[in-house]
Write an enzyme that holds these catalytic residues in place. Structure first.
Site, PDB file in Angstrom:
ATOM      1  N   ASP A   1       0.857  -1.191   0.000  1.00 19.43           N
ATOM      2  CA  ASP A   1       0.000   0.000   0.000  1.00 19.43           C
ATOM      3  C   ASP A   1       0.890   1.237   0.000  1.00 19.43           C
ATOM      4  OD1 ASP A   1      -1.805   2.036   0.477  1.00 19.43           O
ATOM      5  OD2 ASP A   1      -2.954   0.923   1.970  1.00 19.43           O
ATOM      6  N   HIS A   2       0.880   1.951  -1.116  1.00 17.60           N
ATOM      7  CA  HIS A   2       1.790   3.079  -1.272  1.00 17.60           C
ATOM      8  C   HIS A   2       1.309   4.335  -0.558  1.00 17.60           C
ATOM      9  CE1 HIS A   2       5.373   4.683  -2.727  1.00 17.60           C
ATOM     10  NE2 HIS A   2       5.108   4.874  -4.006  1.00 17.60           N
ATOM     11  N   ARG A   3       0.173   4.254   0.142  1.00 14.71           N
ATOM     12  CA  ARG A   3      -0.256   5.415   0.922  1.00 14.71           C
ATOM     13  C   ARG A   3       0.663   5.655   2.108  1.00 14.71           C
ATOM     14  NH1 ARG A   3      -6.507   3.940   1.916  1.00 14.71           N
ATOM     15  NH2 ARG A   3      -5.492   1.916   2.288  1.00 14.71           N
TER      16      ARG A   3
END
Length: 501
Positions: free
Chosen positions: A472-474
């Site tokens: 998850d690149h958040r």
């Protein structure tokens, strides 16, 4: 007589399918004896009996989809009370229909009324939210017509001639019908073609799974010409109506074949498969994950010759004599160790709270393909286990999943997932993050490949695999994801480096 209603076995269950009955009519049961197996949206669950007594009736048949709160079995618990549902050879107390009453439904789906010795209902329990109900018209003298303003009654046409040999049931053998029930019109004899029901008449005869199939395919049962004995609409009738008159019926063995290839479809050009249970939940979860978490996937190709050699040595050790040792075990251990350096991998994004939740434990999920769909059970506190304990836990987990008996609690609370696509000979893929987690790693097939030995510059044959990490690149940046993937690959290339973590 006590009726056991389908309970919510956890996590907001709304409906379930009866997979098998473990008891039959006349059996004596004790409290907590397993009476049946049901398939929920996640797994197959055994239901224990809350009563002790004698099984009087099985109210639903194998394959029926029933809603939570629906009675599924009647047990004589010795209280002396008489059930309001009719049973073969049992008397029924009259009901005062002039008195105010709670909304109720009349169940005529007993063995004598339905013509099935297994008690299969031809119509099922029709809920108010399933569309407008129609009342049979037998004249102004019908009690149900006069009491309609006071009592909500859902009448089910359940009479069907036939039995084990599909022979007409003599009137003397029929179960007595309550005085407040509307007697449905007799169905045509098996030899006469039955006409579809028209407005104002009872609904066409069909078992609950057939009704659900018709609903899923958008087929109006009133427009379907029944081909079953006694004017019963069959699954093949619904499928033929959905695909046109020239459609080849679905082969009877289709359900036993799972998801067959073209050769197993009996010549049919199309086969429609209802989306339900585990597959329905999986589709919703994967769609939600794919469109809410910005996925980034990184790949690395690794020489895992040393890992394969380690696996062979472990298999010969006494501690692993009764355990399955595979490269997956080494990968699982490598992931747990690598998280010590990059703990953000073992976390999740809490959108509602606006927080990133870091976990101090690892519930290691293993994606397992089963005949009912993809499930992801997890090993609780895998980081606290020794290699021997982890091997035993993985073996139990995969065996239970393949049998379709993983319980909802075993799939809850996962923090990181491994999907082993290599068992299918696949090199790698772009896995979708399991909801509630932040990363997933795909383990590709281990194959013999030419490899350049960096020390000598020579080309040698080595065991090589590919790892693919989606995260998850958040809240996990590229550096953290790359560090974790490199650490896992390093342990697989040289298991001795695990001592550094």
């Amino acid at each position: 007589m006590a009726e056991f209603k389908l309970p919510d076995v956890g996590e907001g269950l709304t409906e379930a399918e009866i997979v098998s009955w473990k008891v039959k009519e006349g059996d004596n049961v004790e409290i907590n004896d397993v009476i049946c197996e049901i398939e929920t949206a996640k797994s197959i669950v055994e239901l224990p009996s809350p009563y002790a007594g004698t099984v009087q009736r099985l109210l639903v048949a194998v394959g029926d989809m029933v809603e939570v709160g629906t009675p599924i079995i009647a047990i004589d618990d010795g209280t002396g009370e008489v059930s309001t549902g009719s049973t073969s050879g049992a008397s029924v107390e009259p009901v005062d229909i002039t008195a105010p009453a709670e909304p109720m439904e009349i169940d005529l789906s007993n063995p004598a009324a339905s013509g099935s010795k297994e008690g299969e209902s031809l119509v099922g329990r029709i809920k108010a939210d399933r569309g407008p109900q129609r009342r049979a018209r037998r004249g102004s003298a019908s009690p149900s017509t006069e009491a309609g303003a006071q009592t909500q009654m859902q009448v089910q046409g359940a009479f069907s001639p036939g039995g084990a040999q599909s022979q007409p049931v003599a009137p003397a053998d029929e179960a007595p019908v309550p005085a407040h029930a509307v007697e449905p019109s007799a169905a045509p004899p098996p030899s006469a073609p039955a006409e579809p029901a028209t407005a104002g008449e009872l609904q066409p005869l069909a078992k609950p799974p057939v009704r659900k199939l018709a609903k899923d395919l958008g087929v109006d049962l009133r427009s379907v010409a029944p081909s079953g004995a006694g004017g019963v609409v069959t699954r093949e009738d619904v499928q033929a109506a959905a695909s046109g008159p020239e459609r080849t019926p679905m082969p009877a063995a289709y359900e036993d074949l799972g998801r067959p290839g073209v050769a197993a479809m009996g010549g049919a050009r199309e086969v429609r498969e209802p989306i339900k249970g585990v597959r329905k939940m999986m589709a919703a979860a994967m769609s939600a994950s794919a469109f809410t978490s910005p996925h980034v996937t990184e790949w690395i190709t690794v020489d895992v010759t040393a890992t394969m050699q380690l696996v062979e040595r472990l298999r010969s050790r006494r501690e692993f004599a009764d355990l399955k040792v595979s490269p997956l075990l080494v990968l699982a251990r490598a992931c747990v160790l690598a998280m010590r350096r990059t703990p953000v991998i073992n976390s999740y994004w809490d959108e509602a709270a606006g927080e990133v939740v870091l976990k101090g434990y690892v519930n290691l999920g293993i994606a397992a393909a089963t005949p009912r769909g993809l499930v992801v059970p997890n090993v609780k506190d895998a980081d606290a286990m020794s290699l021997v304990e982890l091997a035993g836990a993985l073996g139990d987990l995969t065996a239970t999943a393949r049998d379709g008996r993983t319980q909802p609690a075993e799939m809850a609370g996962g923090t990181f997932t491994i999907t082993n696509v290599g068992v299918f000979g696949v090199d790698a893929g772009t896995p979708i993050i399991n909801p509630g987690e932040s990363a997933i790693i795909a383990f590709g097939a281990v194959n013999k490949r030419p490899w350049v030995d960096e020390a000598t510059g020579e080309i040698v044959v080595r065991d090589v695999t590919t790892l693919a990490l989606s995260f998850d690149h958040r809240h996990i940046d590229g550096a953290a994801g790359s560090q974790f993937l490199a650490d896992v690959a390093g342990i697989l290339a040289d298991p001795g480096t695990a001592l550094l973590f």
